[in-house]
Enzyme design. Structure first.
Site, PDB file in Angstrom:
ATOM      1  NE  ARG A  16      -2.837  -6.422   6.711  1.00  0.00           N
ATOM      2  CZ  ARG A  16      -4.042  -7.221   6.048  1.00  0.00           C
ATOM      3  NH1 ARG A  16      -4.357  -8.198   6.784  1.00  0.00           N
ATOM      4  NH2 ARG A  16      -4.145  -6.941   5.001  1.00  0.00           N
ATOM      5  CG  HIS A  37      -5.541  -5.767  -0.586  1.00  0.00           C
ATOM      6  ND1 HIS A  37      -6.703  -5.816   0.049  1.00  0.00           N
ATOM      7  CD2 HIS A  37      -5.613  -6.276  -1.715  1.00  0.00           C
ATOM      8  CE1 HIS A  37      -7.555  -6.328  -0.589  1.00  0.00           C
ATOM      9  NE2 HIS A  37      -6.929  -6.890  -1.734  1.00  0.00           N
ATOM     10  CG  ASN A  91      -3.595  -2.617   6.642  1.00  0.00           C
ATOM     11  OD1 ASN A  91      -3.425  -2.161   5.634  1.00  0.00           O
ATOM     12  ND2 ASN A  91      -4.634  -3.423   6.743  1.00  0.00           N
ATOM     13  CE  LYS A 143      -4.164  -1.980   2.242  1.00  0.00           C
ATOM     14  NZ  LYS A 143      -4.968  -1.768   3.435  1.00  0.00           N
TER      15      LYS A 143
END
Length: 334
Positions: free
Chosen positions: A266, A279, A276, A166
């Protein structure tokens, strides 16, 4: 590759036939990253190449980039999703490595460099190869089907899933670390693309969470900067790739992850929701939907062939996603 300007660059960009032929005349070993325009060069290995260039020097080790669509000599490599590295010495192909496998790349570079040094200093014969996978891929694939090996080749343990590093992890410079941990955990990365998502994409991507209070915050975060989109598979172990990736990621909430699974990604790279770090698809149905949405031009039926025991990855992914999903991929639009 003899000019000062070209020596300064880590990887020389070979965009014409003339530059390709110039590369073939280089003294020593040249490692060529053959890439597709839609996914770009293989970035996870750049740090390894930089390290080796510093340790070994400039005299006999060279790195180059070559887009398959630009050069007729690379025509057979067009449309292939897996990173491909061609090793040239004395104008001849001496080795091929597929996949962003840093330990294998490092070993191959050292082995081929040592072999080339002996060719140059002792007059040893250079061991030239042909990339057999280009010529026998379709024959092997057809042969497997004719022998009725589908049950052996296609199993619940061998499939593909989506992983996203992310924007928060990318912004913090953690991409290469996370990719190395993914590889160390036994995953193969079929493709790795850096992309900044659009809000339209992310609203569709997270449509199952549209009723949640944090939906807009999640969409905004996913569009706030570049992400890295990876397609993962596993060639070792018995655990399904979707489940294995969920385990490596850890619980969604980084605080829970740090408490319950401190070694998870994470726990190590996430801060707070929705930041976090990574994904992953929830299940196989989600994996097929997400991949069809984010990789509409990705042809699962044409993936690069070999994984463990010589099985065809192309056949594995073709069966896993089914022709319905392949049709969806071809019909999807950005």
């Amino acid at each position: 590759m003899g000019s000062k300007k070209k020596e300064i660059a880590l990887q020389v960009n070979i965009s014409t036939q003339e530059l390709w032929e110039e590369m073939l005349t280089s003294k020593g070993l040249t490692v060529v990253d053959v890439y597709q325009r839609w996914c770009g060069p293989c970035k996870p290995v750049v740090s390894l190449f930089q390290k080796m260039r510093i340790e070994i020097g400039l005299d006999l080790l060279h790195f180059a980039l070559a887009e398959a669509d630009c050069l007729d000599v690379l025509e057979k490599y067009r449309g292939r999703c897996e990173p491909t590295f061609l090793f040239y010495a004395g104008g001849e192909l001496v080795a091929v490595v597929r996949g962003a496998n840093a330990p294998l790349l490092q070993k191959t570079i050292l082995d081929q460099l040592e072999a080339e040094k002996k060719v140059l200093s002792e007059g040893r014969e250079r061991k030239v190869i042909k990339d057999e996978a280009l010529s026998d891929e379709d024959e092997r694939f057809s042969h497997q089907k004719d022998e009725g090996e589908e049950e052996d080749v296609v199993s619940s343990e061998k499939s593909c899933t989506l992983a996203i590093i992310k924007p928060d992890a990318v912004a913090h410079g953690k991409t290469d670390e996370i990719i190395m941990k993914i590889q160390e955990a036994g995953f193969d990365i079929l493709t790795n693309e850096q992309r900044t998502m659009t809000k339209a994409e992310m609203r569709l991507f997270y449509q199952h969470r549209a009723g949640e209070e944090a939906f807009e915050k999640l969409v905004h975060h996913m569009c706030s900067g570049p992400s890295h989109l990876l397609i993962l598979t596993r060639t070792e172990g018995t655990e399904d790739v979707v489940t294995a990736w969920q385990t490596l990621m850890g619980p969604c909430d980084p605080d829970v992850a740090r408490r319950d699974q401190p070694d998870s990604l994470r726990a190590q790279y996430g801060t707070e929701m929705p930041f976090n770090a990574v994904h992953g698809s929830r299940d196989r149905e989600d994996a097929s939907r997400e991949l069809a949405l984010l990789f509409p031009s990705f042809k699962f039926s044409d993936q690069v062939p070999e994984v463990a025991q010589g099985k065809s990855l192309r056949w594995i992914c073709r069966t896993f996603f089914s022709f319905t999903v392949i049709d969806a991929v071809s019909r999807s639009t950005r």
